[in-house]
Design an enzyme around this catalytic site. Structure first.
Site, PDB file in Angstrom:
ATOM      1  N   TYR A  28       0.835  -1.204   0.000  1.00  0.00           N
ATOM      2  CA  TYR A  28       0.000   0.000   0.000  1.00  0.00           C
ATOM      3  C   TYR A  28       0.871   1.256   0.000  1.00  0.00           C
ATOM      4  CZ  TYR A  28      -3.265   3.565   1.666  1.00  0.00           C
ATOM      5  OH  TYR A  28      -4.001   4.712   1.798  1.00  0.00           O
ATOM      6  N   GLU A  50     -11.781   6.253   4.626  1.00  0.00           N
ATOM      7  CA  GLU A  50     -11.173   7.048   5.700  1.00  0.00           C
ATOM      8  C   GLU A  50     -12.174   7.253   6.831  1.00  0.00           C
ATOM      9  OE1 GLU A  50      -8.094   7.658   6.067  1.00  0.00           O
ATOM     10  OE2 GLU A  50      -7.308   7.414   4.049  1.00  0.00           O
ATOM     11  N   TRP A  58      -5.593   1.568  10.176  1.00  0.00           N
ATOM     12  CA  TRP A  58      -5.788   1.532   8.727  1.00  0.00           C
ATOM     13  C   TRP A  58      -5.650   0.108   8.189  1.00  0.00           C
ATOM     14  CZ3 TRP A  58      -8.293   3.654   5.121  1.00  0.00           C
ATOM     15  CH2 TRP A  58      -7.990   3.392   3.788  1.00  0.00           C
TER      16      TRP A  58
END
Length: 194
Positions: A28, A50, A58
């Protein structure tokens, strides 16, 4: 232990320290985070993810992203805007996503709102808040990376003024980082753009 400076990864390249905890993060970090994202649907996906991340790590969202994409029709605004109460109940029961009622409701409400915007309006609104990169030095350590900036506060305010939900200044800044409005890769990071 690190002082927050770039660390050498398994391939010998220096990276932001947060990226080295898992293979998922390395991919990522190297291929997506901080790269420009354009287009209303793509930005709606990032804005939604988000918001789902708020209060969570995350990596939890990243690992469930395929499930999110399936559950939310690829985050196509027009498709999500048509979701019914039955779809809402399906989402609340879907173990492949985060089953937070407020976040699901916000995502559905945001899609319905955005479906009424002209194509490109979300992209234009978000990118209009990108700060001038020339005046912003590269962060040397993680301590140099803010959680909120005047630009993210202004973006949050603009999105809320338009009726969007779950878009506080911290979420707005995370969006700006993820979508390349700012480049918060550390100065010595291999993924930092010139």
């Amino acid at each position: 232990m690190t002082d927050g400076a770039a660390l050498v990864g398994p391939d010998g390249a220096p990276r932001c320290p947060w990226a080295l905890s898992t293979e998922d993060y390395i991919a990522y970090h190297d291929q997506e985070w901080g790269r420009p994202v354009r287009g209303d649907d793509a930005l709606f996906e990032r804005l939604s993810l988000e918001a789902f991340q708020s209060g969570l790590s995350w990596i939890t969202i990243l690992r469930r992203r395929p499930g999110f994409r399936t559950a939310f029709a690829g985050f196509r605004i027009a498709a999500v805007a048509e979701f019914t109460d039955a779809d809402r109940e399906r989402l609340l029961a879907d173990a492949g996503i985060i089953r937070n009622r407020a976040k699901i409701d916000a995502t559905l409400a945001n899609a319905r709102l955005l479906a009424g915007w002209a194509p490109g309006d979300l992209d234009a609104l978000i990118w209009s808040h990108a700060p001038d990169r020339a005046g912003r030095p590269a962060p040397r350590t993680l301590a140099d990376v803010p959680a909120v900036t005047p630009e993210s506060t202004a973006l949050s305010r603009a999105l809320k003024k338009q009726g969007l939900r779950f878009v506080g200044p911290t979420t707005a800044y995370a969006l700006m980082q993820a979508c390349g409005l700012v480049d918060d890769h550390l100065e010595d990071c291999v993924a930092r753009r010139p």
